[in-house]
Design an enzyme around this catalytic site. Structure first.
Site, PDB file in Angstrom:
ATOM      1  N   HIS A 191      -1.809  -6.949   1.999  1.00 44.71           N
ATOM      2  CA  HIS A 191      -3.084  -7.535   2.440  1.00 44.71           C
ATOM      3  C   HIS A 191      -4.248  -6.601   2.127  1.00 44.71           C
ATOM      4  CE1 HIS A 191      -3.287  -4.844   5.967  1.00 44.71           C
ATOM      5  NE2 HIS A 191      -1.992  -5.083   6.155  1.00 44.71           N
TER       6      HIS A 191
ATOM      7  N   CYS B  85       2.803  -2.464   6.823  1.00 38.76           N
ATOM      8  CA  CYS B  85       2.354  -3.356   5.745  1.00 38.76           C
ATOM      9  C   CYS B  85       1.853  -2.552   4.547  1.00 38.76           C
ATOM     10  CB  CYS B  85       1.250  -4.280   6.255  1.00 38.76           C
ATOM     11  SG  CYS B  85       1.828  -5.560   7.387  1.00 38.76           S
TER      12      CYS B  85
END
Length: 482
Positions: free
Chosen positions: A108, A124
């Protein structure tokens, strides 16, 4: 009736299977590979590297998962549930795009660009906003995502020679005997005899927080690209193999004035000649290219970090700002090569495009800079920004000048094409073209026929400018047949 129903069911099944096979083929074109220690994401298409991106990965307490995954969902302006931050907010730590690859894990954007290149996330993969938006538009759902933990990387220099080892810190403490792994890799590359056991002991102690290099000599990098380890130290000064530098710049560097100087981008720089090779001082390279220079003898590493602009794959300038966010490029550096006109009015200079549109710009330290998005939207230039290499690549198809006429060339399937009527004004309607008894394929774009430039260039004497943005053709004798 029953046979007819069976036939219909089989037809539907075959249709579904064909769709699935087609979808798998589409998805398998792309692959994402992330190496946690190097904090780098590589995008592949058909097993060929398309691009490299810098990323942030998980902290030691919130490690990024390792293994084989796939992109399972894609979201624009994702909602951040943990802190109830809506999608699209500048405070949203997920940024503007999300590509999930495992429950609660994804690739992301972010609201803290300074974290890129570090161990900072909750597991992440963070990317710069411009990078996640770019890759989001390229890869489909189902794209394989391979996350690995490789501490040792083998790289070759700019000519594909002189391999070295890059050793990354074991931030997650997953490797028990890094020294033995290094020793084995050195033996595989026949480098073990060049590096003493004492050096191996010494260097592995340095590997706790910095990447290190195993090389037979100091290794010279520009923007994370290994250029050469052909480095000389003379009277305390560092000298770099001139041919290796020229290969990175992708320019010819003539030696002039009794072979004492190199003419590099219009500047005369002292050289030294050793073992039939020319060398240039490292400090002169920094003066020429700018940037930050870091020399670490313990790590066997020389690094030059700088912004760089390449035009048609040749180095042009370092005058580019905000390359990881909203890049802006110097109009002074590009105007003479990119059909940009200049008009002087009293105390102000106006820059305009070929169609007459005035180019908006801002002054930074007295130099006019234009937003890259403006050039992307208002010109036919192909622009590619690499935040990993801190590099902008500009591709401009050359203007073709022949018999006093100027023709526009195009790129088609990564090949340069020129208008067919360059050969003769009266042959635009021919369906089959033969030049010197060789058939030349033609394509039609917007009712104009084009042919591959490579197929006809031998029929001309060519004159090009430094960056191949203009090509002058002088005809030789050839036969045109229909």
């Amino acid at each position: 009736m029953q046979k007819k129903m069976i036939f219909i069911i089989l037809a539907i099944l075959l249709f579904i299977l064909n769709i699935n096979v087609y979808a798998d083929n589409i998805e398998s074109q792309y692959k994402i590979v992330i190496n946690i220690p190097s904090k780098k994401l590589i995008l592949y298409k058909n097993d060929i590297i398309i691009k490299e991106y810098p990323v942030a990965v998980g902290k030691s307490k919130t490690q990024t998962p390792i293994g084989e995954f796939k992109v399972i969902n894609k979201v624009i302006n994702p909602y951040y549930a943990r802190k109830n931050i809506p999608g699209g907010s500048s405070q949203n730590p997920l940024g503007s795009r999300w590509m999930g690859f495992k429950a609660h894990y994804g690739i992301h954007g972010n609201s803290a660009p300074s974290s890129i290149g570090t161990f900072a996330s909750g597991g992440c993969i963070r990317m710069y906003e411009r990078d996640i938006q770019e890759i989001f538009d390229i890869v489909p759902k189902g794209t394989p995502v391979h996350i690995k933990y490789d501490l040792i990387e083998v790289v070759s220099d700019i000519d594909g020679e002189e391999p070295i080892l890059i050793i990354y810190p074991d931030y997650y403490n997953k490797t028990c005997n890094i020294k033995e792994l290094i020793r084995q890799k050195l033996k595989e590359l026949n480098m073990y005899n060049e590096i003493s056991e004492k050096r191996l002991e010494q260097i592995t102690k340095l590997n706790r927080d910095k990447r290190i290099v195993f090389s037979s000599n100091l290794a010279f990098f520009i923007n994370k690209k290994y250029i050469t380890n052909d480095v000389k130290i003379i009277d305390g000064a560092y000298y770099i193999n001139l041919n290796k530098l020229a290969k990175w710049l992708n320019i010819d560097i003539p030696i002039v004035y009794n072979e004492n100087y190199a003419c590099v981008m219009g500047k005369f720089i002292n050289t030294i000649y050793i073992d039939n090779k020319y060398y240039i001082a490292l400090l002169d390279i920094q003066r020429l290219l700018g940037g930050q220079l870091d020399i670490n003898r313990d790590l066997e590493l020389i690094e030059l970090s700088m912004n760089a602009v390449f035009l048609n794959n040749r180095y042009l300038t370092n005058q580019i700002l905000d390359i990881t966010t909203n890049p802006k490029i110097s109009l002074l550096a590009i105007s003479q090569y990119l059909d940009i006109g200049i008009q002087y009015e009293q105390d102000k200079i106006k820059y305009y495009l070929k169609n007459g549109d005035i180019i908006p710009y801002k002054l930074y330290q007295g130099i006019p800079y234009v937003d890259l998005n403006y050039l992307k939207e208002n010109t036919k230039l192909l622009l590619d920004v690499s935040t990993f290499r801190r590099q902008l690549t500009i591709i401009k198809t050359p203007a073709i000048i022949c018999n006093g006429f100027v023709y526009e060339s195009i790129l088609y399937d990564n090949e340069l094409y020129v208008p067919l009527n360059i050969l003769d004004k009266d042959i635009d309607n021919l369906s089959n073209i033969f030049i010197n008894f060789e058939r030349i394929p033609a394509i039609s774009v917007e009712n104009i026929k084009y042919i591959p430039f490579d197929k006809i260039k031998k029929s001309f004497n060519l004159i090009t400018n430094d960056y191949r943005t203009k090509i002058i053709l002088n005809k030789k004798v050839f036969n045109i047949l229909d």
